[in-house]
Design an enzyme around this catalytic site. Structure first.
Site, mmCIF file in Angstrom:
data_model
loop_
_atom_site.group_PDB
_atom_site.id
_atom_site.type_symbol
_atom_site.label_atom_id
_atom_site.label_comp_id
_atom_site.label_asym_id
_atom_site.label_seq_id
_atom_site.Cartn_x
_atom_site.Cartn_y
_atom_site.Cartn_z
ATOM 1 N N ASN A 9 0.797 -1.463 -0.089
ATOM 2 C CA ASN A 9 0.105 -0.074 -0.103
ATOM 3 C C ASN A 9 0.914 1.240 -0.063
ATOM 4 O OD1 ASN A 9 -1.722 2.112 0.510
ATOM 5 N ND2 ASN A 9 -2.166 1.577 2.873
ATOM 6 N N LYS A 11 0.291 4.199 -0.455
ATOM 7 C CA LYS A 11 -0.424 5.601 0.213
ATOM 8 C C LYS A 11 -0.216 6.679 -0.553
ATOM 9 C CE LYS A 11 0.495 3.744 4.836
ATOM 10 N NZ LYS A 11 0.258 3.682 6.250
ATOM 11 N N HIS A 95 -9.522 1.100 4.978
ATOM 12 C CA HIS A 95 -8.067 1.240 5.524
ATOM 13 C C HIS A 95 -8.232 2.037 7.176
ATOM 14 C CE1 HIS A 95 -3.998 2.584 6.253
ATOM 15 N NE2 HIS A 95 -3.577 1.450 5.608
ATOM 16 N N GLY A 173 2.730 2.276 10.673
ATOM 17 C CA GLY A 173 3.541 3.242 10.366
ATOM 18 C C GLY A 173 4.357 3.868 11.355
ATOM 19 N N SER A 213 3.565 -2.146 10.269
ATOM 20 C CA SER A 213 5.318 -2.346 10.322
ATOM 21 C C SER A 213 5.884 -3.648 10.165
ATOM 22 C CB SER A 213 5.519 -1.886 11.693
ATOM 23 O OG SER A 213 5.050 -0.395 12.011
HETATM 24 C C1 PEP Z 1 -0.471 0.272 5.905
HETATM 25 O O1 PEP Z 1 -0.160 0.888 5.142
HETATM 26 O O2 PEP Z 1 -1.487 -0.635 5.693
HETATM 27 C C2 PEP Z 1 0.733 -0.180 6.802
HETATM 28 C C3 PEP Z 1 0.476 -1.396 7.394
HETATM 29 O O3 PEP Z 1 1.617 0.466 6.839
HETATM 30 P P1 PEP Z 1 3.191 0.235 7.425
HETATM 31 O O4 PEP Z 1 3.552 -0.957 6.970
HETATM 32 O O5 PEP Z 1 3.902 1.488 7.271
HETATM 33 O O6 PEP Z 1 2.760 0.183 8.940
#
Ligand code: PEP
Length: 250
Positions: A9, A11, A95, A173, A213
């Site tokens: 993803n 973003k 999300h 994140g 993460s």
């Molecule tokens: C996400 O955007 O769904 C996500 C899990 O981000 P990250 O891996 O950066 O925590």
């Protein structure tokens, strides 16, 4: 029996040129993968260019969100019809950033899910509790409620086109991953919820991804859990080497 799905993803990151560059690097580093599915979800502006680039490749293309109407006076919105038109086969809905930043609730998310399924898209339905909810001992109740509400009016036949992503909000994140034991425990709860909504066979067939993460150094441990069937990856999906290592989990 469940083919793992590793999804990136992106973003609100990457121009069209940067998106093309990343996908070209992924394609050249991916090798011959047959036992797992790979998906990228770039921003809307890059979908058209990547749709052509990813045709007949092992990487699927998905959107990060979709609106529930097909067309009309909905400024800024993108429909399932439009996503199919540029080559998407998946969309994410629900999300936590859509829920929190854009104020989307379960009912809207369920409408989006139905619109996407109705136009032949596969859907990743995201669920997850906040830190306050976890600290208050409500994590399972919140997540179970989001699964039930997200799947309202979904028939057993439609389930094959849905993937659930468990993403604890406090892990997104932040670099603060759920332990593999905590993630496994919530995935088992979600599968139990699916059993009670449908049946044991359907629940066993459904894929449940973990997100929050996920990185090259924790993916192997997470993916070794029996109910974790893939990963939804944010930050670590923005660089070819880290995403490829996650795809190549052992
Ligand atoms: C996400 O955007 O769904 C996500 C899990 O981000 P990250 O891996 O950066 O925590």
């Amino acid at each position: 029996m469940r083919t793992p799905l590793i999804a990136g993803n992106w973003k609100m990151h990457k121009t069209v040129a940067e998106s093309v560059e990343l996908v070209e690097a992924l394609l050249s580093g991916l090798g011959n993968i047959t036992d797992r599915e790979v998906l990228v979800c770039p921003p809307y502006t890059a979908l058209h260019a990547l749709g052509s680039l990813l045709q007949d490749t092992p990487i699927d293309l998905g959107a990060q969100d979709v609106f529930y109407e097909d067309q009309g006076a909905y400024t800024g919105a993108i429909s399932s019809v439009m996503l199919r038109d540029v080559g998407c086969t998946y969309t994410i809905v629900g999300h936590s950033e859509r829920r929190q930043v854009f104020g989307e609730g379960d009912e809207i998310i369920n409408r989006k899910l139905h619109a996407a399924l109705g136009h032949g898209l596969r859907v990743i339905l995201c669920v997850g509790e906040t830190k306050d909810q976890r600290d208050a001992g409500m994590a399972e109740k919140i997540v179970t409620g989001q699964v039930q509400a997200g799947l309202v009016q979904v028939t057993p036949a439609q389930l094959a086109n849905i993937v659930i992503a468990y993403e604890p909000v406090w892990a997104i994140g932040t670099g603060d991953t759920a332990t593999s034991a905590d993630a496994q425990s919530m995935h088992a709860t979600i599968r139990q919820t699916l059993t009670s909504l449908y049946d044991e066979v359907q629940a066993q067939q459904m894929r449940i991804q973990y997100g929050g993460s996920v990185k090259p150094d924790n993916v192997d441990e997470l993916m070794s859990q029996p109910d974790i069937d893939g990963a939804l990856v944010g930050g670590a999906a923005l660089k070819a080497d880290s995403f490829l290592r996650i795809v190549q989990f052992r």
